[in-house]
Design an enzyme around this catalytic site. Structure first.
Site: not given
Ligand code: AMP
Length: 582
Positions: A271, A273, A364
Site C-alpha cells: 500500500e 505509505k 487501510f
C-alpha cells in the site's frame, strides 16, 4: 484505602532503580488492592485519576496549586514561590510547609485514596463562575488532611508530574505477578522437569502472561479494567468497542523488498505509505468520533471527516484505521504532514482551516463492524469488507492504494509511483494476519526512501546566547527502552530564525516552556512530552549518552503533535540501524 499505603509504595519504588525490584513492590501492593472495592486506585499509581483512554485532564497550574497551598498552610504565596525556586519541586515545598504546620497541630492523617479520586475528578469537571475558588477549595481540603509526605505526592499528582517511575511495562508485569502466576508457582508447576527444560517453560509462560495483559491493555487502555479481568482470569474477555479508543497496530521497518517479502510472506499486499497522520475513526449510534494514535479525541477539529464518514461509508457501527493527508485546495497536489499538523490542535476557526488545509482520508483497515470485532479476521478479509462498504471519493475519503503481488519488480514499481505522488514509500502487509493493537509485530513492514530518521522525545534543552538569548536553542533528545528514556544526542539545527519559515526557535521555546521541570543556569530539564522527528547522517557509539549511541549531524525535521512518548524509537531500533550500517 488509606493514601498513606500508596505513599509507602511511591517511596519504596522511587528509592530503587531496579526494574525487577519495582515490579515486586508493586505486585505486593496490587495483592492488597485486589481486596479493595474501588480498583480505580490503580490509576493513582501512575499519578492519574482517569483511565488512559480518557482525555479529561485536571488542568491545574502551578499558580493555582500555590494558592491552594497558601490556603491550606497559611504561608504567603511569596514565601511559597521563594521555596519553589530553591527546591525546584512544588511537591517538596508542600511537604516542608505541611511538616512545619503539623508540628503545631499534631493531627494524624486520615486521607484516603477514594477521597483523592473524588476531589481530583471534580477538578476536571468544574466550569463556569467561581471555578478558581472551587478548585482551590477541593485541593486545599486534601492538603489540609495530608501528612508531609502525602502532601508531596499529592501535589505532584495534581500537577501531573509524579516522578516515581512507574511505567506501563512495570505495571503490566506487576499485574502478571499479582493476578496470574508468580515465578514460585511456575517453579512448582514445572518442578518435575529437567532444569533447562524447566527454565524454558517458565520463561515462555511468563512471557505469554505478560503478552496477555499487554494485549488486554492495548485494547482497553484502562488499567483498572485489565487488573480486574486479570484477577478473575478473564483477560481474554476484554473486547474492543466503539465507545473508547484503542492503540493502533504499529509496523517495523524493512530495508528492501526482499526483506519485506521475507517478513510478511508471499504474496503480500503493498500500500502507499501516506505522509500524513493516523486517524482511528469510530462510528456508532452516538455518532462519529476521531482519535489520533495518542488516543486524543480530535472529532471537533475534523467536521469534514465526520461528514465524509456519514456520506461514504456504509454501516451501523465500525472502527476504521486510516491515514489523513493534506492537499493544496487549488492545485490538488498532496502536501507533507508538517503542513497540516496544525489542524490536529486547532480549537478555533475550524471551518476556515477545513477550507485552507483540506485533507483526504485513506482507509487501510477495519477492526470492528456492526457489533463484531474483526481483530482475528485475516487482513485480506478485512480489506474485502472495506471494499464493500466504502464509496471511493478522491480528495475526501477512499481506500488506500493497494496491490497484491509476489514480485519484487512490481512492488518496486509501486514504490516509485508512491514517491512520485509525494508519499513516503510503501507498506507491505501480510494478507493472512490478524490486527494486533499496540504492537510492532511485523504483520506489516514499512519501506521508506533513503532518509535516516527517528521519532524521539525532548528531555532537556539549553538557552541560547547573543541574539538568541531567551530562547531555547539546543535540545537533548531520547529514545526509549522499556519504561526508560535514554538520551541519544543533542540537536541544534533544523529550526528557523523566523516563524513564517516553519518551526522556529521562538515556536519551539513557547511549546517547551510549559514543560520545564527544573532550571539550572542555562540548562533546563523538560517533561518528556514533545515528540519530534530527527534526521541524521549516521549513528556512532558514544559513552556520552545513556543509550550508548549518538546521532551524528542530527536535525529537526518536524514536530509530531499526533504522537506520544510511547511512539518514539526504541533502543533496539537504534541498535539495529547501527549494526546495519557498520
Ligand atoms: P512510521 O511513522 O514511519 O512508523 O510509519 C508508520 C505510520 O505510517 C503509521 O502509523 C501510519 O500513520 C502511516 N501510514 C501511512 N500509510 C499507511 C498504510 N497504508 N498502512 C498503515 N500505515 C500507514
Amino acid at each position: 484505602m488509606k493514601y498513606s499505603e500508596l505513599v509507602k509504595v511511591y517511596k519504596e519504588i522511587a528509592s530503587t532503580s531496579k526494574t525487577l525490584e519495582k515490579t515486586k513492590i508493586l505486585a505486593e501492593f496490587l495483592k492488597k488492592l485486589k481486596k479493595e472495592k474501588n480498583k480505580d486506585i490503580i490509576y493513582l499509581l501512575r499519578g492519574k485519576v482517569f483511565p488512559d483512554y480518557d482525555e479529561r485532564e485536571l488542568g491545574i497550574s502551578t499558580q493555582l496549586t500555590i494558592k491552594a497551598l497558601n490556603k491550606s498552610t497559611g504561608h504567603s504565596a511569596k514565601e511559597i514561590v521563594k521555596r519553589f525556586k530553591k527546591l525546584g519541586d512544588l511537591g517538596k515545598v508542600a511537604e516542608e510547609l505541611v511538616k512545619e504546620k503539623k508540628q503545631k497541630t499534631l493531627s494524624s492523617s486520615k486521607l484516603t485514596c477514594e477521597k483523592i479520586l473524588q476531589n481530583l475528578r471534580k477538578l476536571a469537571e468544574i466550569t463556569g463562575a467561581g471555578t478558581v475558588e472551587r478548585r482551590i477549595s477541593l485541593i486545599s481540603e486534601l492538603l489540609t488532611s495530608s501528612s508531609p509526605l502525602e502532601a508531596r505526592y499529592l501535589t505532584r499528582t495534581i500537577l501531573g508530574n509524579l516522578r516515581v517511575g512507574i511505567g506501563e511495562g512495570i505495571l503490566r508485569d506487576a499485574i502478571v505477578l499479582s493476578c496470574l502466576e508468580t515465578k514460585e508457582n511456575l517453579e512448582k508447576r514445572f518442578s518435575g522437569l529437567q532444569k533447562s527444560e524447566r527454565l524454558k517453560k517458565i520463561s515462555a509462560e511468563t512471557k505469554e502472561n505478560a503478552e496477555l495483559v499487554q494485549e488486554a491493555y492495548d485494547k482497553a487502555n484502562d488499567f483498572a479494567l485489565v487488573f480486574e479481568q486479570a484477577c478473575k482470569k478473564k483477560l481474554k474477555d476484554v473486547a474492543i468497542s466503539t465507545e473508547k479508543p484503542l492503540k493502533v497496530m504499529l509496523f517495523q521497518k524493512a530495508k528492501d523488498f526482499e526483506e519485506a517479502f521475507k517478513r510478511v510472506g508471499k504474496p503480500a499486499a503493498f500500500e502507499f505509505k501516506y505522509d500524513g497522520f493516523r486517524m482511528l475513526i469510530h462510528k456508532d449510534s452516538k455518532g462519529v468520533r476521531i482519535f489520533t494514535r495518542r488516543l486524543d479525541n480530535v472529532s471537533n477539529q475534523f467536521p469534514d471527516v465526520v461528514f465524509y464518514i456519514k456520506k461514504h461509508v456504509k454501516g451501523r457501527s465500525f472502527i476504521l484505521d486510516s491515514e489523513a493527508i493534506g492537499y493544496d485546495p487549488k492545485t490538488k497536489k498532496y502536501k507533507p504532514f508538517q503542513s497540516i499538523s496544525q489542524r490536529i490542535k486547532r480549537k478555533y476557526d475550524i471551518e476556515k482551516l477545513v477550507k485552507e488545509l483540506p485533507i483526504e482520508v485513506n482507509v487501510f483497515d477495519i477492526l470492528y463492524y456492526n457489533g463484531k470485532s474483526l481483530l482475528k479476521e485475516p487482513f485480506k478479509k478485512r480489506r474485502a469488507l472495506l471494499r464493500k462498504i466504502i464509496k471511493n471519493k478522491k480528495y475526501h475519503l477512499k481506500l488506500a492504494e493497494q496491490i497484491t503481488t509476489s514480485s519484487e519488480k512490481d512492488a518496486e514499481k509501486f514504490f516509485r509511483q508512491a514517491v512520485k505522488e509525494g508519499q513516503e514509500g510503501v507498506m507491505a502487509k501480510n494478507l493472512e494476519a490478524p490486527y494486533k493493537p499496540g504492537s510492532r509485530v511485523g504483520y506489516g513492514v514499512k519501506i521508506k526512501g533513503e532518509e535516516n530518521e527517528f521519532d524521539l522525545v525532548i528531555v532537556k534543552a539549553e538557552y541560547g546566547t547573543g541574539k538568541r538569548a531567551g530562547w531555547l536553542t539546543s535540545f537533548t533528545v531520547a529514545c526509549k527502552s522499556g519504561d526508560k528514556l535514554l538520551e541519544v544526542g543533542k540537536v541544534s539545527t533544523g529550526l528557523k530564525e523566523k516563524e513564517e519559515m516553519g518551526l522556529s526557535y521562538r515556536g519551539m521555546s513557547k511549546k517547551l516552556k510549559s514543560l520545564i521541570k527544573t532550571e539550572k543556569g542555562r540548562e533546563v530539564e523538560i517533561k518528556p512530552k514533545l515528540v519530534v522527528t530527527v534526521t541524521y547522517q549516521n549513528i556512532q557509539k558514544s559513552p556520552k549518552y545513556a543509550s550508548g549511541f549518538a546521532l551524528r549531524f542530527p536535525r529537526f525535521t518536524r514536530l509530531r503533535p499526533d504522537r506520544s512518548p510511547d511512539d518514539i524509537a526504541t533502543l533496539n531500533e537504534i541498535k539495529k540501524e547501527y549494526e546495519a550500517t557498520h
